[in-house]
Design a protein around this motif. Sequence first.
Motif, PDB file in Angstrom:
ATOM      1  N   THR A  85       0.863  -1.177   0.000  1.00  0.00           N
ATOM      2  CA  THR A  85       0.000   0.000   0.000  1.00  0.00           C
ATOM      3  C   THR A  85       0.900   1.228   0.000  1.00  0.00           C
ATOM      4  OG1 THR A  85      -1.927   1.007   1.068  1.00  0.00           O
ATOM      5  CG2 THR A  85      -0.193   0.222   2.522  1.00  0.00           C
ATOM      6  N   LYS A 131      -4.294   0.925   5.446  1.00  0.00           N
ATOM      7  CA  LYS A 131      -4.216   0.468   4.063  1.00  0.00           C
ATOM      8  C   LYS A 131      -5.129   1.339   3.200  1.00  0.00           C
ATOM      9  CE  LYS A 131      -2.256  -2.921   6.379  1.00  0.00           C
ATOM     10  NZ  LYS A 131      -2.799  -2.659   7.709  1.00  0.00           N
ATOM     11  N   ASN A 132      -4.557   1.885   2.147  1.00  0.00           N
ATOM     12  CA  ASN A 132      -5.285   2.787   1.259  1.00  0.00           C
ATOM     13  C   ASN A 132      -5.743   2.096  -0.006  1.00  0.00           C
ATOM     14  OD1 ASN A 132      -4.957   5.378   2.562  1.00  0.00           O
ATOM     15  ND2 ASN A 132      -2.775   5.080   2.158  1.00  0.00           N
ATOM     16  N   CYS A 185     -10.697   0.041   0.639  1.00  0.00           N
ATOM     17  CA  CYS A 185     -10.066  -1.242   0.888  1.00  0.00           C
ATOM     18  C   CYS A 185     -11.092  -2.224   1.449  1.00  0.00           C
ATOM     19  CB  CYS A 185      -8.934  -0.984   1.873  1.00  0.00           C
ATOM     20  SG  CYS A 185      -7.760  -2.281   1.974  1.00  0.00           S
ATOM     21  N   LEU A 237      -5.088  -3.719  -3.010  1.00  0.00           N
ATOM     22  CA  LEU A 237      -4.908  -5.024  -2.364  1.00  0.00           C
ATOM     23  C   LEU A 237      -5.905  -6.069  -2.865  1.00  0.00           C
ATOM     24  CD1 LEU A 237      -4.422  -3.696   1.293  1.00  0.00           C
ATOM     25  CD2 LEU A 237      -2.627  -4.612  -0.170  1.00  0.00           C
TER      26      LEU A 237
END
Length: 503
Positions: A9, A75-76, A41, A80
């Motif tokens: 990230t 987490k941006n 996310c 992912l």
Amino acid sequence: MLAIIASATVLGVEGCQVSVEVHVASGLPAFTIVGLPDTACREARDRVRAALGSSGVTWPSRRVTVNLAPSGVRKNGAGLDLAVAVGVLVAEGVIPAEAVAATGFVGELGLDGSVRRVPGMVPLVAALAGTSVVVPAGCAAEAKLIGRHHVREVGNLAELMAALKGESPWPEPRADDVALLACDEPDLADVRGHSMARLALEVAAAGGHHLLMVGPPGAGKTMLARRLPGLLPDLAPDAALEATTVHSAAGLSLPPTGLVLRPPLRAPHHGSSAVALVGGGTAYMRPGEISLASQGVLFLDELAEFPRSVLDALRQPLEEGVVRVCRARAAVAYPARFLLVGAMNPCPCGEGGPPGACRCSDATRIRYGRRISGPLLDRFDLRIEVTRAHPADLLAGVPGEASAVVAARVVVARCRAAARGVSCNAELSGRRLEREGRLSAGAAAMLEGGLRSGSLSARGLQRVRRVARTLADLAGREGTLGEEDVCLALQLRAEPARLGAAA
Ligand SMILES: [Zn+2]
């Protein structure tokens, strides 16, 4: 069963490796994601489930838990998604775990199973420790800039599954869809007249001096400013990688070469918010215009129209070369080493200058000038008046000196600065300036006159000496600064009162 997939990230302009742990266990069917995901996310749940469905995979009717480690890092974005989907496939036994060992996965999923580009491919791939990386189609060129990984690109999940299972070969990298950036820089040869402004551009490029141009609309301030990057040398390898990383983190398309090799020019509108200019944001932290202009030129047209708060936000980065953005969730530092070029009208009506032409009252003019704070005005080593070009110059048909000729002199001057241990003379300070900016008797007398009459401040004195040093370097004069250098430097630093604006 448990599967652990490597992904990454972006925090600020730096990537951070993330381990996507997918656990599939018996129990009531559920799908949860833990480990500080942001909204985009968290929505991975719906995208991954739909994408796998579209790719012919039956969703496990068991309990699926995804943990994003390290859990302390927020987490941006959706980058992912791909790793989560691969994790589910491995945990379900659709793909053998050996097939994904030492491989990182980065990409957003579409509901149809397509794998899509995400911003920040360069820093994301840089953060991955493995030997291979799988990226969305069209991103291979960016991913290869890091040079440590075996890069593979996929267009959709079905392709990826077939390749990981060994049923079909990896897809060939496609023709890069990275949009062409305008790499033809406008040339100074197109500029007729404007001898003082041309000199100011050359000095700004050679010495890294910030430049303020004051003049009526249509005088050519924008045309001149746009030609400044063309006078700057190509970026050194580390500067090129830094500029590329920032552009990539902002989700901007990169030039066909992959690396940003030429100094960028950014010209944000005066309606831009402080966040757009400085960087940050609540949902997705991204670098601002001043960081995109790092290693290049930040051009602020209509400087007086920018809100005072936005301009004041420039002062710290101008001083330190980095901008620190603190938000509730994270604090990041973005590079911000840019050459600032400001342009403004002399007064609200734009005409300024001789009585009769200007229709503004004295009070209006004073109020207009005060929109630029003293400390910001002080940052401009070069302050010139740009008047409309003389008709004779426009019609003479003699082209001006070409950018390439000026750029060659700039390179020589920058080499002289490098021999002093700075990248440009604007960085000369304290003892270095005392040594490199020694004054001849005549030059000292000239400056003393300015100091005594109050037309020159102590800080202004240092700035004049730096500009004089650059002028001497451009002319190939070594040693002490003579009267001609100092006299020209003073002319290039018109006092605000003379510019009409800050009267
Ligand atoms: Zn006016």
